[in-house]
Scaffold this motif. Structure first.
Motif, PDB file in Angstrom:
ATOM      1  N   GLN A   1      58.484  75.787  31.676  1.00 23.46           N
ATOM      2  CA  GLN A   1      57.528  76.412  30.768  1.00 23.46           C
ATOM      3  C   GLN A   1      58.097  77.724  30.240  1.00 23.46           C
ATOM      4  O   GLN A   1      58.924  78.360  30.898  1.00 23.46           O
ATOM      5  CB  GLN A   1      56.214  76.701  31.497  1.00 23.46           C
ATOM      6  CG  GLN A   1      55.466  75.467  31.953  1.00 23.46           C
ATOM      7  CD  GLN A   1      54.802  74.746  30.797  1.00 23.46           C
ATOM      8  OE1 GLN A   1      54.418  75.373  29.819  1.00 23.46           O
ATOM      9  NE2 GLN A   1      54.661  73.436  30.910  1.00 23.46           N
ATOM     10  N   SER A   2      57.652  78.100  29.059  1.00 23.10           N
ATOM     11  CA  SER A   2      58.059  79.395  28.521  1.00 23.10           C
ATOM     12  C   SER A   2      56.867  80.057  27.847  1.00 23.10           C
ATOM     13  O   SER A   2      55.921  79.394  27.426  1.00 23.10           O
ATOM     14  CB  SER A   2      59.217  79.243  27.520  1.00 23.10           C
ATOM     15  OG  SER A   2      58.830  78.468  26.404  1.00 23.10           O
ATOM     16  N   SER A   3      56.916  81.365  27.789  1.00 20.80           N
ATOM     17  CA  SER A   3      55.902  82.165  27.094  1.00 20.80           C
ATOM     18  C   SER A   3      56.651  83.118  26.171  1.00 20.80           C
ATOM     19  O   SER A   3      57.556  83.840  26.618  1.00 20.80           O
ATOM     20  CB  SER A   3      55.050  82.938  28.108  1.00 20.80           C
ATOM     21  OG  SER A   3      54.164  83.817  27.454  1.00 20.80           O
ATOM     22  N   VAL A   4      56.286  83.113  24.902  1.00 22.35           N
ATOM     23  CA  VAL A   4      57.017  83.901  23.914  1.00 22.35           C
ATOM     24  C   VAL A   4      56.060  84.851  23.200  1.00 22.35           C
ATOM     25  O   VAL A   4      55.069  84.415  22.606  1.00 22.35           O
ATOM     26  CB  VAL A   4      57.720  83.003  22.873  1.00 22.35           C
ATOM     27  CG1 VAL A   4      58.586  83.848  21.949  1.00 22.35           C
ATOM     28  CG2 VAL A   4      58.555  81.932  23.554  1.00 22.35           C
TER      29      VAL A   4
ATOM     30  N   SER B   1      59.574  84.616  28.474  1.00 18.43           N
ATOM     31  CA  SER B   1      59.441  84.448  29.922  1.00 18.43           C
ATOM     32  C   SER B   1      59.577  82.953  30.187  1.00 18.43           C
ATOM     33  O   SER B   1      58.824  82.150  29.616  1.00 18.43           O
ATOM     34  CB  SER B   1      58.086  84.949  30.421  1.00 18.43           C
ATOM     35  OG  SER B   1      57.960  86.333  30.238  1.00 18.43           O
ATOM     36  N   VAL B   2      60.544  82.572  31.005  1.00 20.09           N
ATOM     37  CA  VAL B   2      60.777  81.149  31.277  1.00 20.09           C
ATOM     38  C   VAL B   2      60.628  80.882  32.768  1.00 20.09           C
ATOM     39  O   VAL B   2      60.964  81.722  33.613  1.00 20.09           O
ATOM     40  CB  VAL B   2      62.180  80.712  30.792  1.00 20.09           C
ATOM     41  CG1 VAL B   2      62.289  80.870  29.287  1.00 20.09           C
ATOM     42  CG2 VAL B   2      63.280  81.512  31.473  1.00 20.09           C
ATOM     43  N   GLN B   3      60.107  79.708  33.090  1.00 15.59           N
ATOM     44  CA  GLN B   3      59.922  79.307  34.482  1.00 15.59           C
ATOM     45  C   GLN B   3      60.451  77.896  34.659  1.00 15.59           C
ATOM     46  O   GLN B   3      59.997  76.955  34.004  1.00 15.59           O
ATOM     47  CB  GLN B   3      58.445  79.372  34.872  1.00 15.59           C
ATOM     48  CG  GLN B   3      58.204  79.098  36.359  1.00 15.59           C
ATOM     49  CD  GLN B   3      56.760  79.269  36.744  1.00 15.59           C
ATOM     50  OE1 GLN B   3      55.919  78.475  36.320  1.00 15.59           O
ATOM     51  NE2 GLN B   3      56.458  80.287  37.526  1.00 15.59           N
ATOM     52  N   VAL B   4      61.438  77.765  35.543  1.00 14.02           N
ATOM     53  CA  VAL B   4      62.060  76.472  35.836  1.00 14.02           C
ATOM     54  C   VAL B   4      62.094  76.298  37.345  1.00 14.02           C
ATOM     55  O   VAL B   4      62.641  77.154  38.061  1.00 14.02           O
ATOM     56  CB  VAL B   4      63.487  76.376  35.254  1.00 14.02           C
ATOM     57  CG1 VAL B   4      64.108  75.026  35.588  1.00 14.02           C
ATOM     58  CG2 VAL B   4      63.475  76.601  33.754  1.00 14.02           C
ATOM     59  N   ALA B   5      61.490  75.212  37.837  1.00 13.80           N
ATOM     60  CA  ALA B   5      61.474  74.901  39.272  1.00 13.80           C
ATOM     61  C   ALA B   5      60.965  76.079  40.100  1.00 13.80           C
ATOM     62  O   ALA B   5      61.514  76.400  41.162  1.00 13.80           O
ATOM     63  CB  ALA B   5      62.875  74.483  39.737  1.00 13.80           C
TER      64      ALA B   5
END
Length: 217
Positions: free
Chosen positions: A110-113, A147-151
């Motif tokens: 997911q990402s938030s920009v 803001s990125v979220q991986v695993a």
């Protein structure tokens, strides 16, 4: 291709501005000295945003944010009959995707920009007492915060972003109008800041198309 579309749209808008000015002067018999100064305004808006690739890997692979909804608000502070200072804040929450040949995009996180900028807007002149569609162009500079979220692992990055936009205001009532706009945010994701890896990402075009309610005050 994006540059050609933007250039063609800008040329069409410039011709519309010129035609609007000539028509207003012919129909009213007034000259630019009698143009009105618009009221300050705020425009909450929503739309759709197409993100460019963050980076291109080997064998046709890529990393990008998926397309998705975008929401924001823009403030206009006129400093003349056709020139305004604009400030903008927008947000989108696209998925983070890995692009693979044949298979297409695969969601990996997911990402938030957040996008924030300030700049100038040039609008077609409005004659006193006239109510018509008002085309405009914008250009500015600001930033994009990813803001990125991986695993379960989160990282963030902020980068400088230039922008250019075209659109039109359509009056509905006194101090209320509809604003439609297309805006291109041109920036580069800072991979070094987000991950500590010394790698230079692509400059990418991130295009938002939106509509909102312009409220004068």
């Amino acid at each position: 291709m994006n540059r050609r579309i933007i250039a063609a749209a800008s040329l069409a808008l410039a011709l519309a501005v010129s035609a609007s000015t000539s028509q207003a002067q012919r129909s009213s018999g007034r000259f630019p000295s009698e143009q009105t100064v618009p009221a300050p305004s705020i425009t909450p808006y929503g739309g759709y945003m197409v993100f460019g690739n963050i980076l291109n890997g080997p064998l046709g692979t890529s990393l990008s944010s998926s397309s998705g909804p975008v929401y924001g608000a823009q403030v206009n502070l006129p400093i003349g009959s056709t020139l305004s200072i604009v400030g903008n804040l927008a947000h989108s929450q696209p998925n983070l995707q890995i692009g693979l040949p044949i298979l297409g995009g695969i969601d990996v996180g997911q990402s938030s920009v957040w996008m924030y900028d300030a700049g100038l807007q040039f609008s077609a002149p409005v004659m006193r007492g006239q109510r018509s569609i008002i085309p405009f162009v914008q250009a500015g500079i600001g930033g994009m915060n990813y803001s990125v979220q991986v695993a379960g692992v989160s990282n963030s990055s902020s980068n400088l972003a230039f922008n250019a936009g075209i659109g039109a205001d359509m009056p509905i009532a006194q101090n209320i109008g509809l604003r439609i706009m297309a805006k291109d945010y041109i920036g580069k994701f800072d991979i070094n800041q987000a991950t500590g890896i010394n790698y230079s990402a692509n400059n990418s075009n991130n295009i938002a198309v939106s509509a909102g309610l312009k409220l004068g005050f």
